[in-house]
Design a protein around this motif. Sequence first.
Motif, PDB file in Angstrom:
ATOM      1  N   ASN A 238       0.808  -1.068  -0.007  1.00 41.95           N
ATOM      2  CA  ASN A 238      -0.392  -0.259   0.023  1.00 41.95           C
ATOM      3  C   ASN A 238       0.495   1.492  -0.140  1.00 41.95           C
ATOM      4  N   ARG A 239       1.761   1.754  -0.311  1.00 41.36           N
ATOM      5  CA  ARG A 239       2.782   2.539  -0.860  1.00 41.36           C
ATOM      6  C   ARG A 239       2.493   3.247  -2.133  1.00 41.36           C
ATOM      7  N   ILE A 240       3.189   4.413  -3.135  1.00 37.96           N
ATOM      8  CA  ILE A 240       2.728   4.620  -4.046  1.00 37.96           C
ATOM      9  C   ILE A 240       3.549   5.816  -4.084  1.00 37.96           C
ATOM     10  N   GLY A 241       3.685   6.526  -5.428  1.00 37.42           N
ATOM     11  CA  GLY A 241       4.714   7.271  -6.236  1.00 37.42           C
ATOM     12  C   GLY A 241       4.001   7.735  -7.931  1.00 37.42           C
ATOM     13  N   SER A 242       4.726   8.665  -7.859  1.00 37.49           N
ATOM     14  CA  SER A 242       4.091   9.737  -8.891  1.00 37.49           C
ATOM     15  C   SER A 242       5.608  10.491  -9.472  1.00 37.49           C
ATOM     16  N   PHE A 243       5.372  10.383 -11.001  1.00 40.49           N
ATOM     17  CA  PHE A 243       6.150  11.238 -11.686  1.00 40.49           C
ATOM     18  C   PHE A 243       5.581  12.230 -13.140  1.00 40.49           C
TER      19      PHE A 243
END
Length: 368
Positions: free
Chosen positions: A237-242
Amino acid sequence: MAEQPIGVGILGTGRISDLHAIEYLSNPDSRLVALCDFDTKGAKAKATEWGVADLPVTDDFTELLARPDVDLVEILVPHHLHLSAALQAIAAGKAVSLQKPMCLNLAEADRLVTAAEASPQPFKLFENFLFFPPVVKATELIAEGAVGRPLSIRIKSNPGTGKTAWDVPRQAEKWRQQQAQSGGGPLVFDDGHHKFALAWHFMGMPEKLHAFIGACERPDGFVFDAQSIISLQFPDNRIGSFEIVYSPQMEISTRHYAQDDRVEITGTEGVIWINCGHGQIGEPPPVALYRGGAMREFRDVPTGWEQSFILSTRHYINVLKHGGTPVLTAAEGRQILRLALAAEQSAANGSAIDLASDPCPQSQALQP
């Protein structure tokens, strides 16, 4: 490697070679011994700029590889030439530092991984952002538990304009607009390698990726793959964005590319911001930490982009002289390439890409 300084031959003397050469010229454990470029006049001019005007220059790569004083080959050529040049250098028994991204596709990458892992010489896929002093500082803070368990990473690339930006030859940009030579867009696939490496470094490998890639044209006709956003879903349940945004009239302070890079990492106990990548907007602290209701700024961290090249090269020289593992290995570089390719694929298909079916190495804290 022998007790003598490592003999370095550089293949490709374009704009970026100025930054790669710095540490080789100043480190007592290395010395430049030859240059190779189809533009021998330009290569000789580089040698003069670097204070080594008598350095041998050739336009024949096999001639460079045949030199017994060349222990290490730094490969700085367009992407479609990476596989062939790297395989030739490995076959010649040389240590190899290959400019990112390693190849055009995973089939090529697999061939290179096989060759690199069979070689007795340590292979390095060159990555400098992981050695950028603000990134190293943030890595240390996170390893100490400064934000608790990292839950998300937000990465922002923001090219603009810069009165002090360096000149990039038109020829160096032209091939980046040709898919067959570049492999993908200049900001998602090429420069994006750095950003995907940061996400991998701090969060590990994502399980899913979804991308929207836009297109906008500079006044000189060069097309950026912006505005774009890539979403990442990590295990647990971890996220990221670029995110990539081209701001054509925004002035960016820089001595290199007119681009600002920012990273925000949020954890269970706090937030870390990393600023001042290629250039900078305003005068932000290189690293800032929010924890326990208080903000702490770290302004004594070097921000010259050249420092990331110096430290990355220094680390590889130390590996060759004293042992250890390069950053990045061929297998790790393949994983970063996979993320860039998945972004291009997702944008083309309009759907998320499942990455969980291909296990890959996880990142480790840097020890520059």
